[in-house]
Design a protein around this motif. Structure first.
Motif, mmCIF file in Angstrom:
data_model
loop_
_atom_site.group_PDB
_atom_site.id
_atom_site.type_symbol
_atom_site.label_atom_id
_atom_site.label_comp_id
_atom_site.label_asym_id
_atom_site.label_seq_id
_atom_site.Cartn_x
_atom_site.Cartn_y
_atom_site.Cartn_z
ATOM 1 N N ALA A 1 0.835 -1.206 0.000
ATOM 2 C CA ALA A 1 0.000 0.000 0.000
ATOM 3 C C ALA A 1 0.869 1.255 0.000
ATOM 4 C CB ALA A 1 -0.928 -0.012 1.218
ATOM 5 N N SER A 2 0.276 2.369 -0.407
ATOM 6 C CA SER A 2 0.960 3.658 -0.419
ATOM 7 C C SER A 2 0.150 4.664 0.388
ATOM 8 C CB SER A 2 1.143 4.155 -1.846
ATOM 9 O OG SER A 2 -0.118 4.294 -2.490
ATOM 10 N N LEU A 3 0.757 5.802 0.665
ATOM 11 C CA LEU A 3 0.100 6.799 1.500
ATOM 12 C C LEU A 3 -1.175 7.344 0.865
ATOM 13 C CD1 LEU A 3 3.144 8.857 2.866
ATOM 14 C CD2 LEU A 3 1.874 7.026 3.982
ATOM 15 N N VAL A 4 -1.189 7.493 -0.454
ATOM 16 C CA VAL A 4 -2.357 8.070 -1.120
ATOM 17 C C VAL A 4 -3.577 7.163 -1.007
ATOM 18 C CG1 VAL A 4 -0.979 9.423 -2.742
ATOM 19 C CG2 VAL A 4 -1.634 7.080 -3.331
ATOM 20 N N GLU A 5 -3.353 5.894 -0.678
ATOM 21 C CA GLU A 5 -4.468 4.972 -0.543
ATOM 22 C C GLU A 5 -5.141 5.050 0.820
ATOM 23 O OE1 GLU A 5 -3.122 1.080 -1.518
ATOM 24 O OE2 GLU A 5 -2.229 1.677 -3.424
ATOM 25 N N ILE A 6 -4.513 5.747 1.760
ATOM 26 C CA ILE A 6 -5.097 5.881 3.088
ATOM 27 C C ILE A 6 -6.188 6.954 3.040
ATOM 28 C CG2 ILE A 6 -4.651 6.455 5.505
ATOM 29 C CD1 ILE A 6 -1.790 5.542 5.110
ATOM 30 N N PRO A 7 -7.406 6.646 3.453
ATOM 31 C CA PRO A 7 -8.496 7.627 3.406
ATOM 32 C C PRO A 7 -8.208 8.848 4.292
ATOM 33 C CG PRO A 7 -9.344 5.412 3.776
ATOM 34 C CD PRO A 7 -7.857 5.340 3.945
ATOM 35 N N SER A 8 -8.459 10.052 3.739
ATOM 36 C CA SER A 8 -8.309 11.313 4.489
ATOM 37 C C SER A 8 -6.914 11.463 5.074
ATOM 38 C CB SER A 8 -9.358 11.394 5.603
ATOM 39 O OG SER A 8 -10.660 11.268 5.088
ATOM 40 N N PHE A 9 -5.895 11.038 4.332
ATOM 41 C CA PHE A 9 -4.529 11.099 4.855
ATOM 42 C C PHE A 9 -4.078 12.540 5.066
ATOM 43 C CE2 PHE A 9 0.098 11.214 4.317
ATOM 44 C CZ PHE A 9 0.469 10.370 5.343
ATOM 45 N N LEU A 10 -4.395 13.434 4.134
ATOM 46 C CA LEU A 10 -4.008 14.837 4.277
ATOM 47 C C LEU A 10 -4.677 15.453 5.505
ATOM 48 C CD1 LEU A 10 -2.654 17.413 3.276
ATOM 49 C CD2 LEU A 10 -4.626 17.799 1.771
ATOM 50 N N GLU A 11 -5.956 15.188 5.672
ATOM 51 C CA GLU A 11 -6.689 15.738 6.814
ATOM 52 C C GLU A 11 -6.087 15.255 8.137
ATOM 53 O OE1 GLU A 11 -7.931 14.462 4.166
ATOM 54 O OE2 GLU A 11 -9.489 15.773 3.343
ATOM 55 N N LEU A 12 -5.786 13.950 8.202
ATOM 56 C CA LEU A 12 -5.202 13.398 9.424
ATOM 57 C C LEU A 12 -3.822 14.000 9.701
ATOM 58 C CD1 LEU A 12 -6.188 9.636 8.976
ATOM 59 C CD2 LEU A 12 -7.179 11.280 10.588
ATOM 60 N N SER A 13 -3.048 14.195 8.643
ATOM 61 C CA SER A 13 -1.703 14.760 8.811
ATOM 62 C C SER A 13 -1.770 16.204 9.316
ATOM 63 C CB SER A 13 -0.943 14.712 7.485
ATOM 64 O OG SER A 13 -0.768 13.381 7.050
ATOM 65 N N LEU A 14 -2.719 16.977 8.796
ATOM 66 C CA LEU A 14 -2.852 18.371 9.221
ATOM 67 C C LEU A 14 -3.308 18.473 10.675
ATOM 68 C CD1 LEU A 14 -4.442 20.003 6.043
ATOM 69 C CD2 LEU A 14 -2.129 20.336 6.937
ATOM 70 N N ILE A 15 -4.259 17.641 11.059
ATOM 71 C CA ILE A 15 -4.726 17.664 12.452
ATOM 72 C C ILE A 15 -3.597 17.209 13.390
ATOM 73 C CG2 ILE A 15 -6.292 16.571 14.092
ATOM 74 C CD1 ILE A 15 -8.433 16.600 11.951
ATOM 75 N N ALA A 16 -2.839 16.198 12.979
ATOM 76 C CA ALA A 16 -1.716 15.731 13.795
ATOM 77 C C ALA A 16 -0.656 16.832 13.937
ATOM 78 C CB ALA A 16 -1.099 14.483 13.170
ATOM 79 N N SER A 17 -0.406 17.562 12.847
ATOM 80 C CA SER A 17 0.560 18.664 12.894
ATOM 81 C C SER A 17 0.079 19.762 13.826
ATOM 82 C CB SER A 17 0.780 19.232 11.493
ATOM 83 O OG SER A 17 1.268 18.248 10.608
ATOM 84 N N SER A 18 -1.203 20.104 13.739
ATOM 85 C CA SER A 18 -1.752 21.159 14.590
ATOM 86 C C SER A 18 -1.689 20.772 16.064
ATOM 87 C CB SER A 18 -3.198 21.454 14.191
ATOM 88 O OG SER A 18 -3.297 21.847 12.840
#
Length: 261
Positions: free
Chosen positions: A83-100
């Motif tokens: 699997a790759s990162l783009v296949e993970i659902p809402s990966f960008l959203e999760l990354s932004l919330i984790a960063s915040s």
């Protein structure tokens, strides 16, 4: 007539003064004095908190990097899987919330470290007073610290007139040294926040879910600004010496009662 006066204090000064007052109260009531074990415990807890902050900084770096990868359309294969990162659902959203969240926890940890410094300094001055030792040296002996910040001061030991005075050029040089550190750390903090907001604004989908995530990130970052501002903002405090007078009276009554018994 009870004497009162007001002064402005930051949270750092407030913590230092309340700790010093608690130590004075200890002596007035004849309680056991704070010993070096308590001081060493405070220093060790601060070291653990600083280690936690380092982990949070690494977490912020990783989550922000992954958010940038997802935002830019890049792809990273997850090790050990197909699997790759783009296949993970809402990966960008999760990354932004984790960063915040990482930014928020870093600022709260930084604030806690400042308060630990205030309490440690107040306790160390009391415990080490009999030896007339520099409290900072006790802390530095138990946990790594940036000593160049201490010795860049005109008077490295608080409350003591420096025996070795430095030239104006030297003060400017050391001021620039510490100033660059402050600017770089604060600049990286603002860079992380700006990156989160920019990636969220341009990369999240223009629907309810996207706006909810973006608003959540903004709310978390606003809380981070409040935490960071708490390091420097000052509020007016009124000191009421009637409280101290009452303590002295109570102590006298306790002493008289002991004599009678």
């Amino acid at each position: 007539m009870t004497e009162r006066y007001t002064l402005k204090q930051s949270l750092y000064v407030r913590a230092s003064m309340f700790t010093a007052d608690e130590l004075r109260r200890q002596k007035r009531l004849g309680l056991d004095e704070v010993n070096e074990n308590v001081l060493e415990g405070l220093v060790n807890q601060r070291a653990k908190l600083e280690g936690r902050q380092d982990k949070l900084i690494r977490s912020l770096t990783i989550s922000l990097f992954l958010a940038f990868v997802a935002w830019s359309g890049g792809n990273i294969q997850i090790p050990g899987t197909s699997a790759s990162l783009v296949e993970i659902p809402s990966f960008l959203e999760l990354s932004l919330i984790a960063s915040s969240l990482s930014v928020l926890l870093i600022t709260y940890t930084f604030l806690s470290l400042q308060l630990y410094d205030a309490v440690i300094a107040a306790v160390a001055r009391d415990v080490l007073a009999k030896n007339k030792l520099d409290p900072d040296l006790f802390a530095a002996a138990h946990t790594p610290t940036w000593l160049f910040v201490k010795y860049s001061k005109m008077a490295p030991v608080d409350g003591r007139t420096p025996g070795f005075k430095i030239s104006t050029l030297g003060r400017v040089f050391y001021g620039v040294l510490v100033g660059f550190l402050s600017v770089i750390v604060l600049g990286l903090w603002f860079l992380a926040i700006s990156s989160i907001l920019y990636i969220g604004h341009s990369g999240l989908s223009d629907d309810v879910a996207g706006w909810v995530v973006y608003a959540t990130c903004i709310a978390i970052i606003l809380a981070s600004f409040v935490s960071m501002a708490a390091n420097i903002v000052e509020f007016t405090h009124e000191m009421d010496f009637s409280v101290l007078e009452k303590m002295e009276t109570d102590r006298g009554d306790l002493g008289n009662q002991s004599v009678v018994e």
